[in-house]
Write an enzyme that holds these catalytic residues in place. Structure first.
Site, PDB file in Angstrom:
ATOM      1  N   SER A 167       4.509  -0.174  -9.779  1.00  0.00           N
ATOM      2  CA  SER A 167       5.585   0.301 -10.240  1.00  0.00           C
ATOM      3  C   SER A 167       6.503   0.877  -8.699  1.00  0.00           C
ATOM      4  CB  SER A 167       5.539   1.552 -11.065  1.00  0.00           C
ATOM      5  OG  SER A 167       6.778   2.529 -11.300  1.00  0.00           O
ATOM      6  N   TYR A 173       2.349  10.471 -12.814  1.00  0.00           N
ATOM      7  CA  TYR A 173       2.633   8.950 -13.031  1.00  0.00           C
ATOM      8  C   TYR A 173       2.741   8.217 -11.814  1.00  0.00           C
ATOM      9  CZ  TYR A 173       4.617   4.549 -14.455  1.00  0.00           C
ATOM     10  OH  TYR A 173       5.122   3.279 -14.702  1.00  0.00           O
TER      11      TYR A 173
END
Length: 236
Positions: free
Chosen positions: A134, A147
């Site tokens: 990501s 995250y």
């Protein structure tokens, strides 16, 4: 010369929906034989695949999927580390169970997936590990602390594996998308119908990048691909 994927064997985690399902469809169209691991065990309606329920937090379950895939197709050439979960919000407001889940699924799940498939990849003449990380694994972002931490771990794992496995014929690539419109993190910082989803990329956009990485000539490797929707700001 592009690398022909026809007849290759790929194991994809988190394959039943979103980015994982898009990658599975794209690779199937290229003639790749598939082992699909997902919590639901959904086979996406495809014929001739190995599809098994698998929680990536369970190392033994991943080992079973890898073994079944290798037995069915004679080996494994490609691992797509895709399974992941997310939750957004202020760090102190993040429920403990969501913190644990992100670390267990995103970090341990990636480690377990590599451990399960690496013995087979080492026997391939064209091994590949592609991690769907990501943009949150490349820079810290507000309201995404845990995250980000989990995705930084994925990026670091794949970079380190590149050093370790390059001379053994295995290419390791991080694919780092920005916002993708899926049901990812719904109810955990995203809500159905939220305006931001309209400007995000689609799962097929990420799948096309994965296909591009895998089809490059074997005389070079792509270490990282970062992509963002045009509506998403640049962070430097």
């Amino acid at each position: 010369m592009a690398n022909d994927l026809n007849g290759r064997v790929a194991l994809i985690t988190g394959a039943s929906r979103g980015i994982g399902a898009a990658i599975a469809r794209t690779l199937a169209a290229d003639g790749v034989r598939l082992g699909l691991a997902s919590r639901s065990g959904d086979d996406l309606g495809m014929d001739g695949v190995v599809a098994m329920p698998c929680d990536v937090r369970d190392a033994a379950a991943l080992a079973r999927v890898a073994a079944a895939t290798a037995e069915r197709f004679g080996g494994i050439d490609i691992l797509i580390v895709n399974a992941g979960v997310g939750a957004y919000g202020p760090f102190l407001e993040l429920p403990a169970e969501q913190l644990e889940e992100m670390i267990d699924v995103n970090v341990k799940g990636a480690l377990y997936a590599v451990r399960a498939t690496l013995p087979y990849l080492l026997k391939s003449d064209a091994g590949e590990i592609v991690t769907i990380a990501s943009e949150a694994g490349r820079r810290g972002l507000p309201n995404e602390a845990v995250y980000c931490a989990s995705k930084f771990a994925q990026v670091g794992l794949t970079r380190a594996l590149d050093h370790e496995l390059r001379e053994k014929g295995i290419r390791c690539t991080n694919v780092c998308p920005g916002g993708v419109s899926t049901d990812f993190a719904m109810g955990r910082g995203r809500t159905p119908g939220m305006a931001a989803l309209d400007g995000m990329m689609r799962p097929d956009d990420v799948a096309e990048v994965v296909e591009f990485v895998l089809t490059r000539s074997r005389n070079h490797r792509i270490l990282e691909v970062a992509l963002r929707p045009v509506t998403e700001t640049s962070w430097g």
